[in-house]
Design a protein around this motif. Structure first.
Motif, PDB file in Angstrom:
ATOM      1  N   GLN A   5      41.899 -38.740  37.248  1.00  0.00           N
ATOM      2  CA  GLN A   5      42.345 -39.466  38.440  1.00  0.00           C
ATOM      3  C   GLN A   5      42.449 -40.963  38.110  1.00  0.00           C
ATOM      4  O   GLN A   5      41.555 -41.737  38.424  1.00  0.00           O
ATOM      5  CB  GLN A   5      41.365 -39.239  39.596  1.00  0.00           C
ATOM      6  CG  GLN A   5      41.362 -37.832  40.136  1.00  0.00           C
ATOM      7  CD  GLN A   5      42.634 -37.488  40.870  1.00  0.00           C
ATOM      8  OE1 GLN A   5      43.281 -38.323  41.482  1.00  0.00           O
ATOM      9  NE2 GLN A   5      43.025 -36.233  40.797  1.00  0.00           N
ATOM     10  N   LEU A  56      46.609 -46.525  40.090  1.00  0.00           N
ATOM     11  CA  LEU A  56      48.014 -46.913  39.963  1.00  0.00           C
ATOM     12  C   LEU A  56      48.170 -47.995  38.896  1.00  0.00           C
ATOM     13  O   LEU A  56      49.134 -47.983  38.122  1.00  0.00           O
ATOM     14  CB  LEU A  56      48.561 -47.407  41.308  1.00  0.00           C
ATOM     15  CG  LEU A  56      48.771 -46.338  42.372  1.00  0.00           C
ATOM     16  CD1 LEU A  56      49.132 -46.981  43.702  1.00  0.00           C
ATOM     17  CD2 LEU A  56      49.829 -45.336  41.941  1.00  0.00           C
ATOM     18  N   LEU A 100      48.283 -46.326  35.503  1.00  0.00           N
ATOM     19  CA  LEU A 100      49.568 -45.659  35.267  1.00  0.00           C
ATOM     20  C   LEU A 100      50.669 -46.672  34.995  1.00  0.00           C
ATOM     21  O   LEU A 100      51.503 -46.471  34.099  1.00  0.00           O
ATOM     22  CB  LEU A 100      49.946 -44.774  36.445  1.00  0.00           C
ATOM     23  CG  LEU A 100      49.100 -43.542  36.683  1.00  0.00           C
ATOM     24  CD1 LEU A 100      49.665 -42.724  37.841  1.00  0.00           C
ATOM     25  CD2 LEU A 100      48.982 -42.689  35.429  1.00  0.00           C
ATOM     26  N   PHE A 130      54.800 -46.777  39.514  1.00  0.00           N
ATOM     27  CA  PHE A 130      54.080 -45.720  40.224  1.00  0.00           C
ATOM     28  C   PHE A 130      53.550 -46.299  41.525  1.00  0.00           C
ATOM     29  O   PHE A 130      53.018 -47.409  41.558  1.00  0.00           O
ATOM     30  CB  PHE A 130      52.924 -45.173  39.376  1.00  0.00           C
ATOM     31  CG  PHE A 130      53.384 -44.273  38.271  1.00  0.00           C
ATOM     32  CD1 PHE A 130      53.620 -42.926  38.501  1.00  0.00           C
ATOM     33  CD2 PHE A 130      53.617 -44.777  37.005  1.00  0.00           C
ATOM     34  CE1 PHE A 130      54.065 -42.090  37.494  1.00  0.00           C
ATOM     35  CE2 PHE A 130      54.061 -43.951  35.983  1.00  0.00           C
ATOM     36  CZ  PHE A 130      54.287 -42.604  36.234  1.00  0.00           C
ATOM     37  N   GLU A 186      52.114 -43.922  44.191  1.00  0.00           N
ATOM     38  CA  GLU A 186      51.188 -43.034  44.896  1.00  0.00           C
ATOM     39  C   GLU A 186      50.683 -41.958  43.934  1.00  0.00           C
ATOM     40  O   GLU A 186      51.440 -41.419  43.132  1.00  0.00           O
ATOM     41  CB  GLU A 186      51.897 -42.368  46.080  1.00  0.00           C
ATOM     42  CG  GLU A 186      51.015 -41.547  46.966  1.00  0.00           C
ATOM     43  CD  GLU A 186      51.746 -40.966  48.177  1.00  0.00           C
ATOM     44  OE1 GLU A 186      51.146 -40.088  48.822  1.00  0.00           O
ATOM     45  OE2 GLU A 186      52.884 -41.361  48.470  1.00  0.00           O
ATOM     46  N   ILE A 187      49.390 -41.654  44.063  1.00  0.00           N
ATOM     47  CA  ILE A 187      48.763 -40.575  43.310  1.00  0.00           C
ATOM     48  C   ILE A 187      48.104 -39.648  44.314  1.00  0.00           C
ATOM     49  O   ILE A 187      47.238 -40.065  45.083  1.00  0.00           O
ATOM     50  CB  ILE A 187      47.688 -41.109  42.342  1.00  0.00           C
ATOM     51  CG1 ILE A 187      48.266 -42.133  41.376  1.00  0.00           C
ATOM     52  CG2 ILE A 187      47.039 -39.945  41.581  1.00  0.00           C
ATOM     53  CD1 ILE A 187      47.212 -42.889  40.576  1.00  0.00           C
ATOM     54  N   LEU A 191      52.603 -37.072  41.944  1.00  0.00           N
ATOM     55  CA  LEU A 191      52.782 -38.506  41.698  1.00  0.00           C
ATOM     56  C   LEU A 191      54.077 -38.957  42.341  1.00  0.00           C
ATOM     57  O   LEU A 191      55.032 -38.187  42.428  1.00  0.00           O
ATOM     58  CB  LEU A 191      52.885 -38.793  40.194  1.00  0.00           C
ATOM     59  CG  LEU A 191      51.687 -38.496  39.315  1.00  0.00           C
ATOM     60  CD1 LEU A 191      52.047 -38.721  37.851  1.00  0.00           C
ATOM     61  CD2 LEU A 191      50.509 -39.361  39.714  1.00  0.00           C
ATOM     62  N   ALA A 226      52.419 -36.628  34.870  1.00  0.00           N
ATOM     63  CA  ALA A 226      51.665 -35.646  35.658  1.00  0.00           C
ATOM     64  C   ALA A 226      51.089 -34.552  34.758  1.00  0.00           C
ATOM     65  O   ALA A 226      49.928 -34.158  34.918  1.00  0.00           O
ATOM     66  CB  ALA A 226      52.556 -35.045  36.738  1.00  0.00           C
ATOM     67  N   LEU A 268      48.010 -35.633  33.002  1.00  0.00           N
ATOM     68  CA  LEU A 268      46.837 -35.715  33.869  1.00  0.00           C
ATOM     69  C   LEU A 268      46.177 -34.363  34.124  1.00  0.00           C
ATOM     70  O   LEU A 268      45.086 -34.303  34.675  1.00  0.00           O
ATOM     71  CB  LEU A 268      47.207 -36.376  35.198  1.00  0.00           C
ATOM     72  CG  LEU A 268      47.713 -37.813  35.112  1.00  0.00           C
ATOM     73  CD1 LEU A 268      48.117 -38.318  36.496  1.00  0.00           C
ATOM     74  CD2 LEU A 268      46.683 -38.731  34.472  1.00  0.00           C
TER      75      LEU A 268
END
Length: 143
Positions: free
Chosen positions: A8, A11, A14, A30, A32-33, A38, A71, A74
Protein backbone atom coordinates in the motif's frame (compact mmCIF):
# COMPACT_ATOMS: atom_id res chain seq x y z
CA UNK A 1 -12.49 -9.25 -8.03
CA UNK A 2 -11.76 -8.33 -4.43
CA UNK A 3 -8.10 -9.30 -3.96
CA UNK A 4 -6.26 -6.43 -2.27
CA UNK A 5 -2.82 -5.02 -2.99
CA UNK A 6 0.00 -6.63 -0.98
CA UNK A 7 1.77 -3.26 -0.88
CA UNK A 8 0.00 0.00 0.00
CA UNK A 9 2.27 2.81 -1.21
CA UNK A 10 1.47 6.49 -1.00
CA UNK A 11 0.56 8.57 -4.02
CA UNK A 12 3.87 10.38 -3.50
CA UNK A 13 5.76 7.08 -3.80
CA UNK A 14 3.90 6.07 -6.97
CA UNK A 15 4.47 9.46 -8.56
CA UNK A 16 8.19 9.39 -7.68
CA UNK A 17 8.47 6.07 -9.53
CA UNK A 18 7.50 7.91 -12.71
CA UNK A 19 10.35 10.40 -12.53
CA UNK A 20 12.72 10.22 -15.52
CA UNK A 21 10.32 7.93 -17.39
CA UNK A 22 7.74 8.30 -20.14
CA UNK A 23 5.16 8.93 -17.39
CA UNK A 24 6.92 12.17 -16.48
CA UNK A 25 7.36 13.18 -20.13
CA UNK A 26 3.62 12.76 -20.76
CA UNK A 27 2.61 14.46 -17.50
CA UNK A 28 0.95 11.46 -15.84
CA UNK A 29 0.07 11.62 -12.17
CA UNK A 30 -1.40 8.97 -9.88
CA UNK A 31 -4.40 10.44 -8.07
CA UNK A 32 -6.07 7.60 -6.17
CA UNK A 33 -5.18 4.25 -4.61
CA UNK A 34 -7.96 1.85 -3.66
CA UNK A 35 -7.82 -1.63 -2.16
CA UNK A 36 -7.37 -3.17 -5.62
CA UNK A 37 -7.48 -0.31 -8.10
CA UNK A 38 -5.42 2.71 -9.15
CA UNK A 39 -6.38 5.98 -10.84
CA UNK A 40 -4.06 8.30 -12.74
CA UNK A 41 -4.59 11.35 -14.90
CA UNK A 42 -2.82 12.53 -18.03
CA UNK A 43 -3.05 15.90 -19.80
CA UNK A 44 -4.31 16.16 -23.34
CA UNK A 45 -1.93 18.73 -24.83
CA UNK A 46 1.00 18.99 -27.25
CA UNK A 47 2.79 16.14 -25.41
CA UNK A 48 -0.04 13.70 -26.01
CA UNK A 49 -1.60 14.96 -29.27
CA UNK A 50 -1.39 13.28 -32.65
CA UNK A 51 -1.06 15.50 -35.78
CA UNK A 52 -4.82 16.24 -35.96
CA UNK A 53 -4.89 17.70 -32.44
CA UNK A 54 -6.52 14.68 -30.81
CA UNK A 55 -5.28 12.52 -27.96
CA UNK A 56 -2.84 10.06 -29.53
CA UNK A 57 -3.96 6.45 -29.15
CA UNK A 58 -0.41 5.52 -28.20
CA UNK A 59 -0.53 7.97 -25.30
CA UNK A 60 -3.69 6.26 -24.07
CA UNK A 61 -1.92 2.91 -24.29
CA UNK A 62 1.04 4.29 -22.32
CA UNK A 63 -1.37 5.43 -19.60
CA UNK A 64 -3.09 2.03 -19.63
CA UNK A 65 0.17 0.08 -19.49
CA UNK A 66 1.51 2.27 -16.71
CA UNK A 67 -1.59 1.71 -14.61
CA UNK A 68 -1.74 -2.04 -15.24
CA UNK A 69 1.98 -2.56 -14.68
CA UNK A 70 2.13 -0.62 -11.43
CA UNK A 71 -1.01 -2.34 -10.13
CA UNK A 72 0.42 -5.77 -10.98
CA UNK A 73 3.63 -4.91 -9.13
CA UNK A 74 1.59 -4.04 -6.03
CA UNK A 75 0.10 -7.55 -6.01
CA UNK A 76 3.40 -9.43 -5.67
CA UNK A 77 6.18 -9.82 -3.15
CA UNK A 78 8.75 -7.57 -4.82
CA UNK A 79 11.66 -9.30 -3.08
CA UNK A 80 10.82 -12.50 -4.96
CA UNK A 81 8.86 -11.51 -8.09
CA UNK A 82 8.54 -8.88 -10.79
CA UNK A 83 5.94 -8.32 -13.50
CA UNK A 84 6.35 -7.64 -17.21
CA UNK A 85 3.77 -6.99 -19.90
CA UNK A 86 2.82 -9.86 -22.23
CA UNK A 87 0.02 -8.26 -24.23
CA UNK A 88 -2.01 -5.07 -24.29
CA UNK A 89 -4.97 -4.06 -26.40
CA UNK A 90 -6.97 -0.88 -26.59
CA UNK A 91 -10.19 0.26 -28.19
CA UNK A 92 -10.25 4.02 -28.79
CA UNK A 93 -13.88 5.11 -28.52
CA UNK A 94 -13.94 8.91 -28.38
CA UNK A 95 -11.59 11.71 -29.39
CA UNK A 96 -10.30 14.25 -26.88
CA UNK A 97 -8.66 17.55 -27.87
CA UNK A 98 -7.73 19.11 -24.54
CA UNK A 99 -8.06 18.90 -20.77
CA UNK A 100 -7.38 15.71 -18.86
CA UNK A 101 -8.11 12.03 -19.20
CA UNK A 102 -8.36 9.71 -16.21
CA UNK A 103 -7.47 6.03 -16.24
CA UNK A 104 -8.69 3.50 -13.69
CA UNK A 105 -7.36 -0.03 -13.55
CA UNK A 106 -8.88 -2.98 -11.74
CA UNK A 107 -7.99 -6.68 -11.71
CA UNK A 108 -9.68 -9.26 -13.89
CA UNK A 109 -7.38 -12.13 -12.87
CA UNK A 110 -4.53 -12.27 -10.35
CA UNK A 111 -2.78 -15.61 -10.54
CA UNK A 112 0.61 -17.00 -9.58
CA UNK A 113 2.10 -16.65 -13.08
CA UNK A 114 -0.16 -14.16 -14.87
CA UNK A 115 -2.35 -11.19 -14.09
CA UNK A 116 -4.96 -9.50 -16.29
CA UNK A 117 -6.00 -5.89 -15.68
CA UNK A 118 -8.79 -3.85 -17.22
CA UNK A 119 -8.23 -0.12 -17.74
CA UNK A 120 -10.96 2.41 -18.53
CA UNK A 121 -9.94 5.89 -19.64
CA UNK A 122 -12.51 8.67 -19.37
CA UNK A 123 -12.57 12.38 -20.20
CA UNK A 124 -13.51 15.24 -17.89
CA UNK A 125 -17.21 14.69 -18.74
CA UNK A 126 -16.81 11.08 -17.49
CA UNK A 127 -17.31 9.75 -21.03
CA UNK A 128 -15.45 6.58 -21.98
CA UNK A 129 -12.50 7.44 -24.25
CA UNK A 130 -10.61 4.15 -24.32
CA UNK A 131 -10.92 0.68 -22.86
CA UNK A 132 -7.83 -1.44 -22.57
CA UNK A 133 -6.73 -4.79 -21.15
CA UNK A 134 -3.20 -5.81 -20.24
CA UNK A 135 -1.84 -9.26 -19.47
CA UNK A 136 1.17 -9.36 -17.18
CA UNK A 137 3.64 -12.20 -16.62
CA UNK A 138 4.69 -12.74 -13.00
CA UNK A 139 8.35 -13.82 -13.01
CA UNK A 140 10.52 -15.10 -10.17
CA UNK A 141 13.66 -13.05 -9.55
CA UNK A 142 16.93 -14.88 -10.07
CA UNK A 143 19.20 -14.21 -7.10
Amino acid sequence: MSRNFKIQPSLETLNKMGQNTISEVLGMEFTEIGDNYLVAKMPVDKRTHQPYGLLHGGASVVLAETLGSVAAMLMVDQDQYYCVGLEINANHLRGVTNGWVYGRTSPVHVGKTTQVWSIEIINEKEQLVCISRITMAVLKKQN
